[in-house]
Design a protein around this motif. Structure first.
Motif, short mmCIF file in Angstrom:
data_model
loop_
_atom_site.label_atom_id
_atom_site.label_comp_id
_atom_site.label_asym_id
_atom_site.label_seq_id
_atom_site.Cartn_x
_atom_site.Cartn_y
_atom_site.Cartn_z
N PHE A 117 0.90 -1.16 0.00
CA PHE A 117 0.00 0.00 0.00
C PHE A 117 0.93 1.20 0.00
O PHE A 117 1.56 1.48 1.02
CB PHE A 117 -0.89 0.02 1.25
CG PHE A 117 -2.03 -0.97 1.19
CD1 PHE A 117 -3.07 -0.80 0.28
CD2 PHE A 117 -2.06 -2.04 2.06
CE1 PHE A 117 -4.13 -1.71 0.24
CE2 PHE A 117 -3.12 -2.95 2.03
CZ PHE A 117 -4.15 -2.78 1.11
N ASN A 170 4.23 0.92 1.86
CA ASN A 170 4.06 -0.01 2.96
C ASN A 170 3.93 -1.45 2.43
O ASN A 170 2.95 -1.79 1.78
CB ASN A 170 2.80 0.41 3.76
CG ASN A 170 2.70 -0.28 5.09
OD1 ASN A 170 3.64 -0.96 5.50
ND2 ASN A 170 1.58 -0.12 5.75
N VAL A 219 2.93 -4.82 2.91
CA VAL A 219 2.10 -5.47 3.93
C VAL A 219 2.00 -6.99 3.78
O VAL A 219 1.75 -7.70 4.75
CB VAL A 219 0.68 -4.85 4.05
CG1 VAL A 219 0.76 -3.41 4.48
CG2 VAL A 219 -0.10 -5.00 2.78
N PRO A 274 -2.05 -11.54 14.52
CA PRO A 274 -2.48 -10.35 15.26
C PRO A 274 -3.05 -9.27 14.34
O PRO A 274 -2.87 -9.33 13.12
CB PRO A 274 -1.19 -9.86 15.93
CG PRO A 274 -0.08 -10.48 15.19
CD PRO A 274 -0.60 -11.74 14.56
N SER A 275 -3.72 -8.32 14.93
CA SER A 275 -4.32 -7.22 14.19
C SER A 275 -3.27 -6.54 13.32
O SER A 275 -2.16 -6.27 13.76
CB SER A 275 -4.92 -6.23 15.19
OG SER A 275 -5.58 -5.23 14.49
N GLY A 276 -3.63 -6.31 12.05
CA GLY A 276 -2.74 -5.58 11.15
C GLY A 276 -1.71 -6.46 10.44
O GLY A 276 -0.90 -5.97 9.67
N CYS A 277 -1.75 -7.78 10.65
CA CYS A 277 -0.73 -8.66 10.04
C CYS A 277 -1.00 -8.94 8.56
O CYS A 277 -0.14 -9.44 7.86
CB CYS A 277 -0.59 -9.97 10.82
SG CYS A 277 -1.96 -11.10 10.55
N GLY A 278 -2.23 -8.62 8.10
CA GLY A 278 -2.49 -8.76 6.67
C GLY A 278 -3.56 -9.79 6.30
O GLY A 278 -3.75 -10.09 5.11
N LYS A 279 -4.31 -10.29 7.25
CA LYS A 279 -5.30 -11.34 6.99
C LYS A 279 -6.39 -10.88 6.02
O LYS A 279 -6.68 -11.55 5.03
CB LYS A 279 -5.97 -11.79 8.32
CG LYS A 279 -4.99 -12.23 9.38
CD LYS A 279 -5.69 -12.63 10.67
CE LYS A 279 -6.41 -11.49 11.39
NZ LYS A 279 -5.53 -10.46 11.96
N THR A 280 -6.99 -9.73 6.32
CA THR A 280 -8.06 -9.22 5.46
C THR A 280 -7.54 -8.92 4.06
O THR A 280 -8.19 -9.20 3.06
CB THR A 280 -8.69 -7.96 6.09
OG1 THR A 280 -9.29 -8.34 7.32
CG2 THR A 280 -9.74 -7.34 5.20
N THR A 281 -6.34 -8.37 3.99
CA THR A 281 -5.75 -8.04 2.69
C THR A 281 -5.62 -9.31 1.84
O THR A 281 -5.92 -9.30 0.65
CB THR A 281 -4.38 -7.36 2.89
OG1 THR A 281 -4.56 -6.22 3.73
CG2 THR A 281 -3.77 -6.94 1.57
N GLU A 306 -13.49 -12.87 9.97
CA GLU A 306 -13.94 -12.71 11.36
C GLU A 306 -15.45 -12.70 11.45
O GLU A 306 -16.04 -11.77 12.02
CB GLU A 306 -13.37 -11.40 11.95
CG GLU A 306 -11.88 -11.27 11.73
CD GLU A 306 -11.10 -11.02 12.99
OE1 GLU A 306 -11.65 -11.20 14.09
OE2 GLU A 306 -9.92 -10.67 12.87
N HIS A 329 -8.39 -13.59 14.63
CA HIS A 329 -7.17 -13.35 15.40
C HIS A 329 -7.25 -14.10 16.73
O HIS A 329 -6.41 -13.95 17.60
CB HIS A 329 -6.90 -11.85 15.60
CG HIS A 329 -8.00 -11.14 16.32
ND1 HIS A 329 -8.94 -10.38 15.67
CD2 HIS A 329 -8.33 -11.10 17.61
CE1 HIS A 329 -9.81 -9.91 16.54
NE2 HIS A 329 -9.46 -10.33 17.73
N1 ATP Z 1 -6.67 0.32 1.92
C1 ATP Z 1 -5.52 0.39 2.61
N2 ATP Z 1 -4.65 1.40 2.41
C2 ATP Z 1 -3.49 1.47 3.10
N3 ATP Z 1 -3.08 0.56 4.01
C3 ATP Z 1 -3.93 -0.46 4.25
C4 ATP Z 1 -5.18 -0.60 3.59
N4 ATP Z 1 -5.79 -1.71 4.05
C5 ATP Z 1 -4.96 -2.25 4.96
N5 ATP Z 1 -3.83 -1.51 5.09
C6 ATP Z 1 -2.70 -1.81 5.98
O1 ATP Z 1 -2.24 -3.13 5.65
C7 ATP Z 1 -1.89 -3.84 6.82
C8 ATP Z 1 -2.69 -5.12 6.90
O2 ATP Z 1 -4.04 -4.79 7.11
P1 ATP Z 1 -5.19 -5.89 7.21
O3 ATP Z 1 -6.49 -5.17 7.23
O4 ATP Z 1 -4.99 -6.89 6.13
O5 ATP Z 1 -4.87 -6.55 8.62
P2 ATP Z 1 -5.67 -7.67 9.44
O6 ATP Z 1 -4.70 -8.76 9.70
O7 ATP Z 1 -6.92 -8.01 8.73
O8 ATP Z 1 -5.99 -6.93 10.84
P3 ATP Z 1 -7.29 -7.00 11.80
O9 ATP Z 1 -7.15 -8.26 12.60
O10 ATP Z 1 -7.15 -5.79 12.64
O11 ATP Z 1 -8.52 -6.98 10.93
C9 ATP Z 1 -2.12 -2.88 7.98
O12 ATP Z 1 -0.89 -2.30 8.32
C10 ATP Z 1 -3.08 -1.86 7.42
O13 ATP Z 1 -2.92 -0.62 8.05
#
Ligand code: ATP
Ligand code: MG
Length: 372
Positions: free
Chosen positions: A23, A26, A28, A47-54, A169, A202
């Motif tokens: 991103f 960044n 990710v 953990p939160s922010g590790c990239g699962k949703t991405t 989730e 998570h």
């Molecule tokens: N649209 C976006 N633009 C910029 N950065 C993003 C975007 N979406 C996610 N990120 C960043 O990418 C990283 C991974 O985010 P992601 O949402 O995949 O985490 P996650 O593991 O699903 O976390 P959570 O458990 O909190 O849902 C994070 O650092 C987040 O800030």
């Protein structure tokens, strides 16, 4: 060559090969490789922010990858729109249409495809039966509980007969009791329908309870992909050992190995480790001077008022806490590290302030950095 060529393998329903995602600047998701098998319940855990949703969004087609390949049923999908991929997604926030009834919400995907009305009726009824919501078809979402809404969201995704269901989730908004009940229901549904689930959470307990395999992710990197049992018994990295279950971690170096048993020197003393046990395969040579982390789970951690051969570490009993199903004893070592011991019964022999020798059965210790 089935094992090495995901493009040829029919069993691999989703594959990510060397996938990176940035991103802006960044980074990710980092060189991510994952093969998901047909009919499998695979969980992305981290953990939160590790990239699962991405990762889910890249598989679903809501997010582009920066490089690498994504395959669904052996076909590259990077250039396909979300609706062209044979996957459906269930989000944490149900995303139901509030003005529509339960029936219309579930029927939505079929109505868009102009499926005949009679067929829609039959299939919606099947879905309502499946998620145990018969009788609710006329309700609007705001007249239902969180768990009921989530079941509508699942039925709405399943009615499209997706090959793969992506779930981000889905139980996150539910209270603990309902969450546990829904975990069992979801798992039952998945087995019954034999649909591949890629599930994001998570919550490590949830992942352990539901998954065939778990992908543990840390900061965009796949740390370990394994069955729940192996993830717990054979964590490959310190991160995994710490994130899955509870652990006492000790850094040290191998001093000497006699047969399968090794002495390991920590800053605070000497301890023992047994190779050749289930935890540490024999071929994992415990080479002298090699850096190693030892993981000892709280349920196998032991203490004694008298010294135990091969162990010289000690600590002072700080607290004994009743945590519902067991007693948790905290023992503070001289370097400040707090060792956790879990027992079903309280030990009347020790009290706060006692100095005790810490030890374990050498085969109960997990060596990280031994190549296991
Ligand atoms: N649209 C976006 N633009 C910029 N950065 C993003 C975007 N979406 C996610 N990120 C960043 O990418 C990283 C991974 O985010 P992601 O949402 O995949 O985490 P996650 O593991 O699903 O976390 P959570 O458990 O909190 O849902 C994070 O650092 C987040 O800030
Ligand atoms: Mg997320």
């Amino acid at each position: 060559m089935k094992d090495t060529d995901p493009i040829q393998s029919a069993e691999r329903i989703v594959s990510l090969i060397d996938v990176d995602k940035y991103f802006g600047t960044n980074h990710v998701i980092k060189k991510f490789n994952l093969h998901v098998n047909q009919g499998e319940f695979l969980t992305l855990l981290g953990p939160s922010g590790c990239g699962k949703t991405t990762i889910l969004r890249m598989i679903a087609g809501f997010e582009d990858s920066s490089s690498g390949m994504i395959l669904v049923q052996g076909e590259r999908v990077e250039d396909k729109e979300a609706y062209e991929r044979d996957v459906n997604t269930v989000f944490q926030s149900y995303a139901l249409f509030p003005h529509m009834t339960v029936f219309d919400n579930i029927a939505y995907g079929l109505s868009v495809k102009k499926v005949p009305k009679e067929e829609i009726k039959v299939r919606v009824k099947e879905m309502l039966e499946l998620v145990q919501l018969l009788g609710f078809e006329g309700r609007k979402p705001d007249m239902m509980s969180g768990g009921q809404k989530q079941r509508v969201a699942i039925a709405r995704a399943l009615i499209n007969n997706p090959k793969v269901l992506l779930l981000d989730e889905p139980l996150g908004a539910l209270d603990l009791k309902l969450r546990k009940q829904m975990q069992i229901e979801l798992k039952r549904l998945q087995k019954k329908l034999n649909i591949t689930f890629i599930y994001v959470t998570h919550d490590q307990e949830e992942a352990m309870a539901m998954s065939d395999r778990i992908a543990v992710i840390n900061n965009g990197v796949l740390e370990q992909l394994d069955t729940p049992g192996r993830i717990y018994k054979h964590p490959k990295t310190k991160f995994v050992a710490d994130f899955i279950g509870e652990s006492n971690l000790f850094d040290g170096a191998v001093k000497e190995s006699k047969g399968a048993c090794s002495s390991v020197v920590l800053e605070t003393g000497t301890v023992r480790l047994q190779a050749g046990s289930e935890e540490i395969p024999k071929e994992a040579a415990l080479i002298p001077d090699r850096d190693i982390t030892i993981c000892v789970r709280p349920e196998v951690m032991k203490y004694s008022k008298t010294p135990v051969e091969g162990f010289t570490i000690t600590g002072v009993v700080k607290d004994v806490i009743f945590v519902g199903s067991q007693y948790r004893t905290l023992i503070v070592m001289d370097d400040g590290y707090e060792v956790k011991v879990n027992r079903v019964k309280v030990d009347k022999e020790i009290t706060e302030g006692d100095r005790v020798y810490l030890y374990w059965d050498p085969e109960d210790a997990i060596g990280i950095g031994t190549g296991n």
